[in-house]
Motif scaffolding. Structure first.
Motif, short mmCIF file in Angstrom:
data_model
loop_
_atom_site.label_atom_id
_atom_site.label_comp_id
_atom_site.label_asym_id
_atom_site.label_seq_id
_atom_site.Cartn_x
_atom_site.Cartn_y
_atom_site.Cartn_z
N LEU A 28 0.85 -1.19 0.00
CA LEU A 28 0.00 0.00 0.00
C LEU A 28 0.88 1.24 0.00
CD1 LEU A 28 -2.76 1.45 0.36
CD2 LEU A 28 -2.42 1.24 2.82
N ILE A 29 0.62 2.11 -0.97
CA ILE A 29 1.33 3.38 -1.02
C ILE A 29 0.33 4.47 -0.69
CG2 ILE A 29 2.62 5.00 -2.48
CD1 ILE A 29 3.43 2.48 -4.15
N ILE A 30 0.62 5.24 0.35
CA ILE A 30 -0.27 6.34 0.72
C ILE A 30 0.39 7.64 0.28
CG2 ILE A 30 -1.50 7.48 2.60
CD1 ILE A 30 -1.16 4.90 4.24
N ASP A 31 -0.22 8.31 -0.69
CA ASP A 31 0.37 9.55 -1.18
C ASP A 31 -0.35 10.74 -0.57
OD1 ASP A 31 2.19 11.05 -2.88
OD2 ASP A 31 0.36 11.69 -3.88
N GLY A 32 0.42 11.60 0.06
CA GLY A 32 -0.14 12.83 0.58
C GLY A 32 -0.50 12.73 2.05
N GLU A 33 -1.10 13.80 2.51
CA GLU A 33 -1.44 13.93 3.92
C GLU A 33 -2.90 13.61 4.12
OE1 GLU A 33 0.92 14.99 6.11
OE2 GLU A 33 2.25 14.73 4.43
N GLU A 34 -3.32 13.55 5.37
CA GLU A 34 -4.74 13.35 5.65
C GLU A 34 -5.51 14.51 5.07
OE1 GLU A 34 -2.90 11.81 9.48
OE2 GLU A 34 -2.25 12.74 7.63
N SER A 80 4.46 5.43 2.98
CA SER A 80 3.85 6.77 2.97
C SER A 80 4.81 7.74 2.31
CB SER A 80 3.55 7.21 4.40
OG SER A 80 3.31 8.60 4.43
N THR A 81 4.26 8.73 1.62
CA THR A 81 5.12 9.75 1.00
C THR A 81 5.03 11.07 1.73
OG1 THR A 81 3.42 10.53 -0.49
CG2 THR A 81 4.75 8.68 -1.26
N SER A 82 4.48 11.04 2.93
CA SER A 82 4.31 12.28 3.68
C SER A 82 5.66 12.87 4.10
CB SER A 82 3.47 12.00 4.92
OG SER A 82 3.53 13.10 5.79
N PRO A 83 5.84 14.18 3.99
CA PRO A 83 7.10 14.78 4.44
C PRO A 83 7.23 14.78 5.96
CG PRO A 83 5.85 16.30 3.04
CD PRO A 83 4.94 15.18 3.39
N PHE A 84 6.11 14.55 6.66
CA PHE A 84 6.10 14.66 8.12
C PHE A 84 5.62 13.36 8.73
CE2 PHE A 84 4.36 18.47 6.07
CZ PHE A 84 5.39 19.35 6.29
N SER A 104 1.08 8.62 8.47
CA SER A 104 2.41 8.14 8.12
C SER A 104 3.07 7.43 9.31
CB SER A 104 3.29 9.29 7.61
OG SER A 104 3.51 10.24 8.61
N ALA A 105 2.63 7.73 10.53
CA ALA A 105 3.19 7.03 11.69
C ALA A 105 2.77 5.56 11.70
CB ALA A 105 2.75 7.72 12.99
N HIS A 106 1.74 5.21 10.91
CA HIS A 106 1.31 3.82 10.82
C HIS A 106 1.96 3.09 9.65
CE1 HIS A 106 -1.97 5.15 13.53
NE2 HIS A 106 -1.79 3.95 14.00
N LEU A 110 8.83 7.51 2.63
CA LEU A 110 9.72 8.15 1.67
C LEU A 110 9.28 9.60 1.61
CD1 LEU A 110 9.85 5.62 -1.30
CD2 LEU A 110 11.79 6.40 0.05
N PRO A 111 9.84 10.48 2.43
CA PRO A 111 9.28 11.83 2.55
C PRO A 111 9.41 12.61 1.24
CG PRO A 111 11.34 11.67 3.76
CD PRO A 111 11.02 10.29 3.30
N SER A 112 8.28 13.10 0.76
CA SER A 112 8.34 13.95 -0.43
C SER A 112 8.78 15.34 0.01
CB SER A 112 6.98 13.97 -1.13
OG SER A 112 5.96 14.21 -0.20
N PRO A 113 9.20 16.18 -0.93
CA PRO A 113 9.67 17.51 -0.53
C PRO A 113 8.55 18.29 0.16
CG PRO A 113 10.26 17.03 -2.81
CD PRO A 113 9.34 15.95 -2.37
#
Lengths: 195, 257, 714
Positions: free
Chosen positions: C404-410, C433-437, C442-444, C449-452
């Motif tokens: 599973l790839i999660i792109d972006g934030e909530e 997760s691609t979240s920068p934070f 993303s903690a789950h 892989l933090p995006s810019p």
């Protein structure tokens, strides 16, 4: 014996005076060399003939640009001019790597002091030399005398440790601002010069 | 020879409460502009620093008849017997004769907080800690405003750094007076609803003077005679009646009355 | 000479006197004074030339135009680009601090493995290549009959198309978008019109009567410039706006609306059907005009179910007096154009049946397809490749995802971890997760892989989905990209074995827009509009975008359909609607029982993390409630045995939270409001990633229905 005894306080006084007038200034300031040398004279006047404003410009909105960025130096110094070691190092370490030179600014004031160059130059018609002395015709950068406590340059206090002003440009403390402003502008408030 | 070089003005603000949506943009823009650091971990509304702050006030009625209004409050720039200035033992508060701006001089302040007690509008804030930004965020500080140190009081100064910028602009074009368009405080610029108007109250042609003279205008605690230079507008009578209430910083003694 | 004590004292005294006659003490005092004011512990302001740069805010899809003031090339303040037509000089507080996010304390500096211990979330760094290899390994060696899924929290981007093309190659590959109100609204309209692939926007700028069902119009629902116009329009001489807001929660929108309908929790369906009843009863011509070919059985079913929602019954169910309901119904029917908008709240979507009822009412009011109502949007072109179908997390079978790839934030709570967890394969899975934070989501993840961060890369902004005007712009990078950040396209390249650059893909899409020739490009600098024909190529448009510009295209003029099925195609909707006529148990404070309603600021929730400076409007003032404040009516509070300012615990069947009680007499008795976040004041403790705690598994219900909770003193 009486002579020796009365010499004790005199010796003490002399030591105190010596410590305060001679030892203290040497201990208070430490000298730091500039990262690279810069010859103002070679650029101005009979040298390259530039004026102060060619590099230290006042912007369209009246904001003073300060020390020019490395890109401005690179306009002429993309390759070393002349064969001096200093020039070679300047070009290799800063110009070619597009890195700003961490100049030690003699006139740097604390963040809470606000000094608008444009008002003093355009409205009060002050010449650069009035405050900066002969800096523009100096042939090298003298070592930066840093106050060990406050971190600012000795130029702010002035060359005399007693704070006795010999020249208009020698020392730029708040009192120096006030001494001029009390004559030329009586409508002053703290917020005029502090930010 | 003494010369007066600054044109005299009396800067003031008019806030239209019928337009304010309480979004908080003014508060945030003010903090960005004036280098107010983020709150510390356990910060509360009593220990935080919010020069510009939005309160919610209501007409005292209970559900479902409650009417509420959002009231942005900052230093009201008192023009008469400025309470903070009169009590300061350090002469650290000053009313600029040229602009009417009540200035706070952190370098002089000794942190006794007498001014905070004296301020009828609770618009003054104390630095309980040295300013601290998350690592690296110092790079996003406004270069035109100096951060304050621990142990001093601070407050709104109508974005005096923007007045500096406006004066520099004027000087660069040889004008003596600033262009009013050049001097706009951060909250005024930020308000998405254009609820805040700023200008010279003494300039009869200014928009702000016209608004302040209108029927909808009122000032908080006008009865105590501090002559604030911040006016509020509302067409609702109960909102205008808020002017007599005490504005307080904690909820228990809140504007809700 | 003999050294005596007396001599020594004399010497010391005299040297002290000597020092007093030297500058030492005075200079020392001066220097120490300066040191205390400007010491190294006080941050120094940045130096360097002051410039301004234009960009587009990419924190939410709204895409407001920003002008960044920079010192030495680094932005220090953001303001709205005043001359820009689409932004119209307005930014929300979150957008105003968008440049701070690059320095957020919970930002990840590079590829990380997430380790969850009992009370902590920790990260171990690993190289990007290692992370790629592990993800590729998970893709190639996945258990039988399990699939690959991508959760795309911001659909419609060029990257979204790349995800879908990649997933089309996988079997099975699930492309998952947030199950939000926009999606449900479109489903309902598609059901009613028998037309698929609708894209509608709300023409709020021209509406005369606007009924919003829980829509947080003034809490970051859309670009502030649009809602600013709403307030202006209330004083419009020709066609003033009347904004009626139905919501059990006391929010800023409830305060600012012309009329607040404080409906009982969970009664929004009853309200909509009751108003439909009033409109159909009093204005049969409306039904005749807009629903000419209403199917007989459909019509009967509709009338049958509406007979259950008489004003009297609805008044009882919603708590809104009969005459108020009649007046609102009459305003909707007479003050045209009128429109009903449901949901849009970050606290979660409204249920599908209510959306179906709202669609029916909108069709009856004639707001579908007419100015001031719901208009067809001119969708952005997407390169034609084989793409995976759009689905929601509910469409995915349980236990079927191994990568599973999660792109972006909530974006909304419709993709919270609780809804994802059960979909993962029990035989092993990898969540990326691609979240920068570090965020609740993303903690789950297993690997991030933090995006810019915002303003570090040229990000595509596809525009406010609620707007009738479609837009496209590029968020111009203003900050140097942090080492270690990974563009999601790099991951896709690695998985698919291709090597495409994001910039080229964006230019391809711009070329499609250019080729179609519709719309205008407006520059931020002067607000001037340019026809697409003025640009020779996509590259020129790209350059304009980078300097600050937006492409906008007005709504399409499509004739509304002539045949509607007001009941949609859901077989049992009549029964389900009918069930809504009966009330649900309401909390009354007895035994500490209340109905707990979640609140959220939509703008803030859209970017996962917000600037640490936002404590100014959360903790440091009362503008926005924090996660730690429970707001209730004083009477309700007293019945629960708590007082204003008390420390208390709020408990639901899914969890509990420590809160501070805040009384407000303006709240509906029997309910309590609690924020679901976000919270700018972070320390990185695990509790901050705990997610929806008290609201877990309940967000699938409408946020206006709430959950039963017990409040007790701590």
């Amino acid at each position: 014996m009486t002579i020796t005894r009365s010499l004790v306080p005199i010796a003490g006084l002399a030591t105190g005076l010596f410590a305060g007038w001679v030892v203290f200034p040497t201990v208070l300031y430490t000298t730091v060399d500039q990262p690279v040398q810069f010859n103002h004279a070679a650029h101005t006047g009979n040298g390259a003939g530039m004026s102060c404003q060619d590099c230290h410009a006042l912007g369209q909105d009246g904001r003073f640009a300060g020390i020019p960025g490395i890109h401005q130096c690179a306009e002429c110094h993309e390759e070393p001019i002349g064969s001096s070691e200093n020039e070679r190092r300047f070009v290799e370490e800063y110009v070619q790597q597009n890195r700003e030179v961490p100049w030690l600014v003699y006139a740097r004031q604390p963040d809470n002091a606000y000094f608008p160059h444009v008002v003093h130059v355009h409205k009060a018609k002050l010449a650069c030399e009035t405050c900066h002395g002969k800096h523009g015709s100096s042939s090298g950068l003298r070592p930066y005398e840093m106050n060990r406590i406050s971190g600012y340059s000795r130029d702010i206090w002035g060359s005399s440790i007693a704070g006795i002003k010999s020249q208009a440009w020698d020392g730029m403390k708040m009192d120096d601002c006030i001494s001029c402003h009390s004559v030329h502008n009586n409508d002053r408030a703290c917020i005029d010069c502090h930010k | 020879m003494r010369t007066v070089t600054t044109a005299r003005s009396r800067y003031g603000m008019v806030i239209d409460l019928d337009r304010c949506t309480g979004c908080g943009s003014c508060t945030v823009a003010c903090s960005v502009e004036n280098n107010i650091p983020p709150g510390t971990e356990n910060v509360t509304e009593r220990t935080g620093i919010t020069w510009m702050r939005v309160y919610e006030a209501d007409d005292g009625k209970s559900f479902p008849d409650t009417h509420s209004v959002f009231v942005p409050i900052m230093c009201q720039q008192c023009g008469n017997e400025t309470p903070c200035m009169s009590v300061c033992p350090q002469n650290a508060v000053e009313v600029d004769p040229a602009t009417g701006i009540v200035g706070q001089i952190p370098e002089r302040c000794l942190g006794c907080r007498y001014c905070m007690a004296a301020c009828p509008y609770h618009a003054r804030y104390f630095n309980w800690w040295d300013p601290k930004w998350p690592a690296g965020m110092e790079a996003a500080m406004n270069p035109d405003v100096a951060p304050r140190m621990r142990g001093v009081v601070e407050k709104c100064n109508f974005c005096q750094s923007r007045l500096h910028t406006a004066r520099e602009r004027a000087a660069s074009t040889g004008r003596t007076a600033i262009d009013p368009a050049d001097y706009v405080p951060a909250c005024v610029e930020a308000c998405p609803q254009r609820a805040i108007t700023f200008g010279d109250l003494d300039d009869s042609d200014s928009f702000v003077a016209a608004l302040a003279a209108g029927d909808r205008a009122f000032r908080f605690l006008s009865r105590i005679g501090t002559e604030p230079k911040v006016w509020y507008l509302s067409s609702r009578e109960w909102v205008r009646n808020l002017s007599d209430r005490v504005v307080a910083r904690t909820r228990k003694e809140n504007v809700r009355g | 000479m003999q050294v005596t004590r007396r001599g020594l004292l004399k010497f010391a005294g005299a040297s002290a006197a000597g020092i007093l006659f030297s500058p030492l003490p005075w200079k020392l005092l001066d220097d120490i004074a300066i040191w205390t004011q400007t010491g190294p512990w006080i941050p120094k302001v940045p130096r360097g030339p002051l410039t301004t740069a234009f960009s587009t805010c990419a924190l939410c899809p709204g895409g407001c135009a920003v002008e960044a003031r920079c010192a030495g090339g680094i932005p220090y303040a953001m303001r709205a680009a005043v001359r820009h037509t689409a932004g119209r000089g307005a930014l929300c507080p979150v957008g105003m601090t968008g440049h701070h996010l690059a320095y957020h304390p919970l930002r990840l500096s590079g590829a990380s493995v997430i380790r969850r211990t009992s009370d902590q979330v920790e990260t171990d760094s690993l190289s990007t290549q290692e992370a790629f290899d592990r993800i590729l390994g998970a893709l190639n060696t996945r258990p039988l009959a399990t699939g690959v899924a991508v959760i795309d929290q911001r659909p419609g981007r060029t990257l979204s198309g790349q995800f879908r093309a990649f997933l089309a190659q996988q079997s099975p590959g699930y492309y998952i978008v947030p199950d939000d109100d926009r999606l449900r609204m479109h489903e309902a309209f598609s059901n009613a019109c028998g037309k698929d692939g609708l894209s509608l926007g709300f023409d709020i700028e021209r509406t005369a009567t606007l009924l919003t069902i829980g829509t947080p119009v003034f809490d970051g629902w859309t670009r502030p410039a649009r809602t600013a116009a709403l307030l202006d329009r209330r004083h419009d001489a020709r066609n003033p706006l009347k904004l009626i807001h139905a919501d059990p929660r006391r929010t800023r929108t409830s305060v600012l609306a012309d009329q607040w309908l404080p409906i009982a929790p969970g009664s929004e369906t009853a309200l909509v059907l009751g108003l439909t009843n009033i409109v159909m009863r009093d204005h049969p011509s409306l039904a005749a005009r807009y629903v000419a070919d209403l199917h007989t059985s459909d019509r009967r079913g509709m009338l049958d179910v509406l007979s259950l929602f008489t004003p009297g019954i609805v008044a009882k169910r919603t708590g809104i007096p009969v005459d108020t309901l009649e007046k609102v119904g009459s305003a909707l029917a007479h003050r045209k154009p009128s429109m009903v908008i449901a949901g849009g709240d970050a606290a979660g979507p409204i249920d599908r049946d209510t959306h179906q009822a709202v669609a029916a009412l909108n069709i009856l009011l004639g707001s579908y397809g007419t100015p001031g109502g719901l208009l067809h949007r001119d969708e952005l072109p997407m390169p034609a490749t084989k793409m995976a179908a759009i689905s929601t997390i509910g469409d995915v079978p349980d236990g079927s995802i191994s990568l599973l790839i999660i792109d972006g934030e909530e974006m909304t709570c419709s993709t919270c971890w609780e809804s994802i967890e059960s979909k993962l394969s029990p035989d092993g899975h990898l969540v990326v997760s691609t979240s920068p934070f570090l965020t609740q989501l993303s903690a789950h993840a297993d690997i991030v892989l933090p995006s810019p961060a915002p303003y570090e890369t040229a990000a595509e902004v596809v525009g406010d989905p609620t707007d009738t005007v479609v837009s496209l712009s590029i968020s111009t990078p203003l900050l140097p990209r942090k080492q270690g950040s990974v563009e999601p396209i790099e991951l896709l390249n690695h998985l698919s074995g291709e090597s495409v650059a994001m910039q080229e893909l964006l230019k391809q899409r711009i070329a499609l827009v250019h080729a179609r020739g519709r719309g205008m490009i407006a520059g931020y600098q002067d607000g001037s509009g340019h026809r697409l024909s003025e640009f020779a190529s996509a590259d020129e448009i790209w350059s304009a975008f980078i300097e600050g510009a937006v492409w906008t295209s007005p709504p399409l003029h499509e004739t509304p359909a002539h045949s509607y099925t007001l009941l949609g195609h859901s077989p049992n909707i009549v029964d389900r609607w009918a069930a809504r006529a009966e009330g649900e148990p309401n909390g009354n404070g007895a035994d500490g029982q209340v109905i707990l309603l979640p609140t959220a600021s939509s703008d803030a929730a859209s970017c996962g993390r917000i600037s640490p400076l936002m404590t100014k409007i959360y903790q440091e003032s009362e503008v926005r409630p924090t996660r730690a404040h429970l707001v209730l009516h004083p009477d309700t509070g007293r019945r629960c045995g708590v007082d204003d300012g008390d420390q208390a615990v709020v408990q639901t069947e899914s969890g509990s939270r420590h809160v501070t009680i805040r009384f407000s007499a303006s709240l509906m008795p029997g309910v309590a409001q609690l924020s679901i976040g976000p919270d700018p004041n972070v320390s990185g403790k695990k509790s901050e990633f705990a997610g929806s705690d008290v609201f877990r598994n309940t967000l699938s219900r409408s946020p206006m229905a709430g959950v039963t909770a017990i409040v007790r003193r701590a």
